[in-house]
Design a protein around this motif. Structure first.
Motif, PDB file in Angstrom:
ATOM      1  N   ALA A 284     -25.212  -4.792  32.371  1.00  0.00           N
ATOM      2  CA  ALA A 284     -24.417  -4.480  31.165  1.00  0.00           C
ATOM      3  C   ALA A 284     -23.070  -5.208  31.377  1.00  0.00           C
ATOM      4  O   ALA A 284     -22.421  -5.925  30.293  1.00  0.00           O
ATOM      5  N   VAL A 285     -22.568  -5.373  32.591  1.00  0.00           N
ATOM      6  CA  VAL A 285     -21.290  -5.909  32.618  1.00  0.00           C
ATOM      7  C   VAL A 285     -21.669  -7.576  32.764  1.00  0.00           C
ATOM      8  O   VAL A 285     -20.834  -8.095  32.216  1.00  0.00           O
ATOM      9  N   ALA A 286     -22.749  -7.935  33.240  1.00  0.00           N
ATOM     10  CA  ALA A 286     -22.849  -9.354  33.131  1.00  0.00           C
ATOM     11  C   ALA A 286     -23.155  -9.983  31.700  1.00  0.00           C
ATOM     12  O   ALA A 286     -22.795 -11.173  31.447  1.00  0.00           O
ATOM     13  N   ALA A 287     -23.760  -9.088  30.683  1.00  0.00           N
ATOM     14  CA  ALA A 287     -23.964  -9.603  29.157  1.00  0.00           C
ATOM     15  C   ALA A 287     -22.438  -9.505  28.592  1.00  0.00           C
ATOM     16  O   ALA A 287     -22.232 -10.106  27.856  1.00  0.00           O
ATOM     17  N   ALA A 288     -21.663  -8.541  29.150  1.00  0.00           N
ATOM     18  CA  ALA A 288     -20.364  -8.359  28.297  1.00  0.00           C
ATOM     19  C   ALA A 288     -19.435  -9.420  28.921  1.00  0.00           C
ATOM     20  O   ALA A 288     -18.632  -9.962  27.871  1.00  0.00           O
ATOM     21  N   CYS A 289     -19.496  -9.890  29.907  1.00  0.00           N
ATOM     22  CA  CYS A 289     -18.287 -10.839  30.625  1.00  0.00           C
ATOM     23  C   CYS A 289     -18.742 -12.025  30.792  1.00  0.00           C
ATOM     24  O   CYS A 289     -19.397 -12.563  31.597  1.00  0.00           O
ATOM     25  N   PRO A 291     -16.841 -14.842  30.913  1.00  0.00           N
ATOM     26  CA  PRO A 291     -16.353 -15.687  32.004  1.00  0.00           C
ATOM     27  C   PRO A 291     -16.711 -15.413  33.347  1.00  0.00           C
ATOM     28  O   PRO A 291     -16.510 -16.010  34.403  1.00  0.00           O
ATOM     29  N   CYS A 292     -17.346 -14.054  33.705  1.00  0.00           N
ATOM     30  CA  CYS A 292     -17.686 -13.807  35.019  1.00  0.00           C
ATOM     31  C   CYS A 292     -18.716 -14.929  35.716  1.00  0.00           C
ATOM     32  O   CYS A 292     -19.573 -15.542  34.795  1.00  0.00           O
ATOM     33  N   THR A 293     -18.870 -14.900  37.011  1.00  0.00           N
ATOM     34  CA  THR A 293     -19.671 -15.935  37.522  1.00  0.00           C
ATOM     35  C   THR A 293     -20.935 -14.789  38.331  1.00  0.00           C
ATOM     36  O   THR A 293     -20.688 -14.003  38.837  1.00  0.00           O
ATOM     37  N   ARG A 294     -22.065 -15.223  37.766  1.00  0.00           N
ATOM     38  CA  ARG A 294     -23.353 -14.758  38.508  1.00  0.00           C
ATOM     39  C   ARG A 294     -23.587 -15.187  39.695  1.00  0.00           C
ATOM     40  O   ARG A 294     -24.173 -16.368  39.781  1.00  0.00           O
TER      41      ARG A 294
END
Length: 357
Positions: A284-289, A291-294
């Motif tokens: 859920a965080v990865a989908a929302a964010c 600019p985040c780096t996986r």
């Protein structure tokens, strides 16, 4: 002298981002020092790992035997500190492999013991602990800054934080995420069966038997008594410049607050996590964010992907064993590469001051 070389991935990434610290770095320290500092303001102890010229030796920290140099003299590393926030019921020893990768790269690593949510005492696991964890991280930085053997070796204007599970919740909070106990309750009311152990912890499991209905009813009754506070919870420490959230507890966050984190935020996710159902947490965080780096997604990994060494099964309760067991077919040989990716992400954003000497 034992020195883990930087991976090709790490070298390419640091060069591409103009972090030239690692371009010709060599690891001149012999071992990984271990010290334990008293916590501040009634906090639990802070375990510190650091570069040292002294050799490692096997040290028993039940149920683990770790290779460290206890109370050894520190040597100058790269001038940067990383704080590691453990998960519920956790402690420092399940993070020693990541700590070693960080120390080999020149970082100093501090692990605060989170009060009421650690291996010795987990009576306040969940939102009660989540509220104070960011402050405990900040005071761990203060404790290292007050230690005369460590303070001269560090610049604390840029500090990294890495968290696993509940520690991942801590990392999300310090990256600017906003959450509330009421959101936690709302999630559990809506998705109790599908995300049962995120809501109740290790108290019990749903088994598909006739008692499941009673377990869910009791769980909702307890949750409604304890977690009705809708006041948003926020955290901020200006010294923290980058965060890594591994398999984070995240269903209680306002995802809008994580769409554009205040600092660079890296995520480690596991596709077969049965403790924190990924779709309501890390995914859920990865989908929302955007600019985040996986940093890594390990589709065959479970909730214990950030625990290395893993806790022996014979020291865990039945529920813990079930929730932390590696899924069939998962190969832990991939974890050193994961550690190096985390090291690379932190080095990219912390701007190390020097090669370790």
């Amino acid at each position: 002298m034992r020195c883990a070389p930087l991976s090709r991935f790490l070298t390419r990434l640091l060069a591409a981002t103009a972090v030239t610290w690692a371009a010709g770095a060599t690891c001149a320290h012999a071992g990984m020092g271990l010290a334990v500092l008293p916590g501040l303001q009634g906090d639990g102890p802070v375990t510190v790992f650091y570069p040292t010229p002294e050799a490692d030796q096997p040290v028993r920290r039940s149920p683990f035997t770790v290779l460290v140099a206890p109370q050894a003299a520190p040597v100058q590393g790269n001038g940067r500190l990383v704080v590691l926030s453990h998960g519920s019921g956790g402690g420092p020893w399940v993070h020693t492999d990541l700590a070693r990768a960080l120390v080999d790269a020149g970082f100093m690593v501090a692990l605060p013991e989170h009060r009421g949510d650690n291996a010795r005492d987990a009576a306040e696991a969940g939102p009660v602990s989540w509220k104070r964890r960011p402050e405990e991280v900040s005071r761990a930085i203060d404790a290292v800054a007050a230690a005369p053997q460590f303070a001269p070796l560090l610049s604390l204007d840029r500090v990294g934080v890495v968290g696993q599970s509940a520690g991942g919740h801590t990392a999300l909070s310090l990256a600017g995420g906003e959450w509330s106990p009421k959101r936690f309750l709302a999630h559990c009311e809506a998705h109790l069966a599908e995300d049962f152990n995120a809501c109740v912890g290790t108290f019990t499991l749903l088994t598909g038997g006739w008692l499941d209905g009673l377990k869910k009813a009791v769980a909702l009754g307890v949750l409604r008594q304890r977690f009705d506070d809708a006041e948003p919870v926020r955290a901020h420490d200006p010294r923290i410049a980058v965060a890594v959230a591994g398999v984070p507890a995240a269903a209680d966050f306002d995802l809008e607050s994580l769409r554009k984190p205040r600092i660079p935020l890296g995520l480690v996710t596991a596709g077969r996590d049965i403790w924190l159902t990924p779709g309501w947490h890390g995914e859920a965080v990865a989908a929302a964010c955007t600019p985040c780096t996986r940093i890594a997604h390990l589709p065959e990994a479970g909730h214990s992907v950030m625990l290395s060494p893993a806790p022996p099964a014979d020291v865990l309760g039945r529920t813990d064993r079930h929730l932390l067991a590696d899924p069939e077919g998962f190969d832990r040989a991939v974890l050193p590469a994961l550690d190096q990716r985390i090291v690379a992400f932190l080095a990219q954003h912390l701007q190390p001051l020097a090669a370790p000497r």
